[in-house]
Design a protein around this motif. Structure first.
Motif, PDB file in Angstrom:
ATOM      1  N   UNK A   1      66.699  14.004  44.177  1.00 45.87           N
ATOM      2  CA  UNK A   1      67.449  12.784  44.398  1.00 45.87           C
ATOM      3  C   UNK A   1      68.928  13.140  44.454  1.00 45.87           C
ATOM      4  N   UNK A   2      69.638  12.533  45.399  1.00 43.09           N
ATOM      5  CA  UNK A   2      71.075  12.744  45.541  1.00 43.09           C
ATOM      6  C   UNK A   2      71.785  11.406  45.393  1.00 43.09           C
ATOM      7  N   UNK A   3      72.707  11.359  44.433  1.00 42.43           N
ATOM      8  CA  UNK A   3      73.446  10.145  44.104  1.00 42.43           C
ATOM      9  C   UNK A   3      74.913  10.370  44.429  1.00 42.43           C
ATOM     10  N   UNK A   4      75.572   9.320  44.908  1.00 44.79           N
ATOM     11  CA  UNK A   4      77.025   9.343  45.057  1.00 44.79           C
ATOM     12  C   UNK A   4      77.610   8.418  44.013  1.00 44.79           C
ATOM     13  N   UNK A   5      78.508   8.947  43.185  1.00 43.45           N
ATOM     14  CA  UNK A   5      79.249   8.165  42.212  1.00 43.45           C
ATOM     15  C   UNK A   5      80.674   8.046  42.705  1.00 43.45           C
ATOM     16  N   UNK A   6      81.141   6.807  42.881  1.00 46.51           N
ATOM     17  CA  UNK A   6      82.518   6.556  43.303  1.00 46.51           C
ATOM     18  C   UNK A   6      83.197   5.867  42.123  1.00 46.51           C
ATOM     19  N   UNK A   7      83.989   6.637  41.391  1.00 47.02           N
ATOM     20  CA  UNK A   7      84.566   6.190  40.117  1.00 47.02           C
ATOM     21  C   UNK A   7      85.910   6.861  39.906  1.00 47.02           C
ATOM     22  N   UNK A   8      86.947   6.075  39.602  1.00 49.70           N
ATOM     23  CA  UNK A   8      88.276   6.644  39.417  1.00 49.70           C
ATOM     24  C   UNK A   8      88.595   7.002  37.968  1.00 49.70           C
ATOM     25  N   UNK A   9      87.785   6.594  37.022  1.00 47.54           N
ATOM     26  CA  UNK A   9      87.976   6.975  35.618  1.00 47.54           C
ATOM     27  C   UNK A   9      87.355   8.363  35.428  1.00 47.54           C
ATOM     28  N   UNK A  10      88.203   9.377  35.332  1.00 47.84           N
ATOM     29  CA  UNK A  10      87.731  10.756  35.304  1.00 47.84           C
ATOM     30  C   UNK A  10      86.807  11.042  34.124  1.00 47.84           C
ATOM     31  N   UNK A  11      87.129  10.523  32.949  1.00 44.85           N
ATOM     32  CA  UNK A  11      86.286  10.765  31.777  1.00 44.85           C
ATOM     33  C   UNK A  11      84.905  10.150  31.954  1.00 44.85           C
ATOM     34  N   UNK A  12      84.852   8.906  32.418  1.00 35.30           N
ATOM     35  CA  UNK A  12      83.574   8.238  32.641  1.00 35.30           C
ATOM     36  C   UNK A  12      82.782   8.949  33.737  1.00 35.30           C
ATOM     37  N   UNK A  13      83.462   9.366  34.784  1.00 35.46           N
ATOM     38  CA  UNK A  13      82.789  10.067  35.882  1.00 35.46           C
ATOM     39  C   UNK A  13      82.161  11.370  35.386  1.00 35.46           C
ATOM     40  N   UNK A  14      82.908  12.162  34.614  1.00 42.40           N
ATOM     41  CA  UNK A  14      82.379  13.430  34.103  1.00 42.40           C
ATOM     42  C   UNK A  14      81.197  13.204  33.169  1.00 42.40           C
ATOM     43  N   UNK A  15      81.298  12.209  32.286  1.00 48.30           N
ATOM     44  CA  UNK A  15      80.209  11.898  31.366  1.00 48.30           C
ATOM     45  C   UNK A  15      78.955  11.482  32.135  1.00 48.30           C
ATOM     46  N   UNK A  16      79.129  10.652  33.144  1.00 48.80           N
ATOM     47  CA  UNK A  16      78.000  10.189  33.946  1.00 48.80           C
ATOM     48  C   UNK A  16      77.368  11.340  34.725  1.00 48.80           C
ATOM     49  N   UNK A  17      78.200  12.194  35.312  1.00 45.40           N
ATOM     50  CA  UNK A  17      77.685  13.359  36.040  1.00 45.40           C
ATOM     51  C   UNK A  17      76.882  14.275  35.129  1.00 45.40           C
ATOM     52  N   UNK A  18      77.405  14.527  33.944  1.00 49.00           N
ATOM     53  CA  UNK A  18      76.692  15.390  32.996  1.00 49.00           C
ATOM     54  C   UNK A  18      75.329  14.792  32.639  1.00 49.00           C
ATOM     55  N   UNK A  19      75.299  13.496  32.416  1.00 49.15           N
ATOM     56  CA  UNK A  19      74.029  12.860  32.078  1.00 49.15           C
ATOM     57  C   UNK A  19      73.039  12.960  33.243  1.00 49.15           C
ATOM     58  N   UNK A  20      73.502  12.660  34.444  1.00 52.06           N
ATOM     59  CA  UNK A  20      72.606  12.731  35.599  1.00 52.06           C
ATOM     60  C   UNK A  20      72.064  14.146  35.791  1.00 52.06           C
ATOM     61  N   UNK A  21      72.896  15.146  35.551  1.00 55.25           N
ATOM     62  CA  UNK A  21      72.445  16.531  35.663  1.00 55.25           C
ATOM     63  C   UNK A  21      71.335  16.841  34.664  1.00 55.25           C
ATOM     64  N   UNK A  22      71.425  16.294  33.451  1.00 58.31           N
ATOM     65  CA  UNK A  22      70.363  16.528  32.462  1.00 58.31           C
ATOM     66  C   UNK A  22      69.055  15.885  32.895  1.00 58.31           C
ATOM     67  N   UNK A  23      69.137  14.909  33.780  1.00 61.05           N
ATOM     68  CA  UNK A  23      67.949  14.249  34.322  1.00 61.05           C
ATOM     69  C   UNK A  23      67.524  14.867  35.659  1.00 61.05           C
ATOM     70  N   UNK A  24      68.114  16.012  35.991  1.00 58.61           N
ATOM     71  CA  UNK A  24      67.834  16.730  37.245  1.00 58.61           C
ATOM     72  C   UNK A  24      68.154  15.907  38.485  1.00 58.61           C
ATOM     73  N   UNK A  25      69.225  15.128  38.402  1.00 59.04           N
ATOM     74  CA  UNK A  25      69.690  14.318  39.532  1.00 59.04           C
ATOM     75  C   UNK A  25      70.986  14.925  40.038  1.00 59.04           C
ATOM     76  N   UNK A  26      70.993  15.298  41.317  1.00 59.15           N
ATOM     77  CA  UNK A  26      72.211  15.828  41.934  1.00 59.15           C
ATOM     78  C   UNK A  26      73.174  14.685  42.188  1.00 59.15           C
ATOM     79  N   UNK A 105      74.019   5.205  28.864  1.00 59.71           N
ATOM     80  CA  UNK A 105      73.574   6.097  29.934  1.00 59.71           C
ATOM     81  C   UNK A 105      72.066   6.068  30.121  1.00 59.71           C
ATOM     82  N   UNK A 106      71.291   5.963  29.079  1.00 53.36           N
ATOM     83  CA  UNK A 106      69.832   5.930  29.228  1.00 53.36           C
ATOM     84  C   UNK A 106      69.432   4.692  29.978  1.00 53.36           C
TER      85      UNK A 106
END
Length: 106
Positions: A1-26, A105-106
């Protein structure tokens, strides 16, 4: 699965990306609507997650623009705007779902 996150809050974006990666979501990341539109025009996403309040192009405008381009990828609005009117506006612009910040996040 490939997701696009469009988010200007860098901290929230990084946290969300890390979580999605743990779920094997690109996930690709754009920090504003213009950057998001450029990625959408180049890539095929399974889901697009949009913040509303962003520089250069807000998420509502981006969602409306991609719908006008014929992009039917499911779009989730992820925003601090939480009134019923805000949600209805999101749906009117083409959003498929609407999640209010802060969120789990869950």
């Amino acid at each position: 699965m490939l997701v696009l996150l469009v988010e200007d809050d860098l901290d929230l974006a990084e946290l969300t990306l890390e979580y999605l990666e743990t779920e094997s979501i690109e996930c690709d990341l754009a920090y504003n609507g213009v950057m998001g539109l450029a990625l959408i025009e180049k890539n095929q996403y399974d889901v697009i997650i949009l913040d509303i309040m962003m520089p250069r192009m807000d998420g509502l405008t981006l969602c409306s623009n991609i719908r006008q381009l014929g992009v039917s990828t499911p779009c989730l609005m992820l925003t601090a705007r939480d009134t019923l009117e805000d949600k209805l506006t999101g749906f009117d612009q083409g959003a498929d779902d609407y999640m209010v910040k802060p969120f789990e996040l869950k």
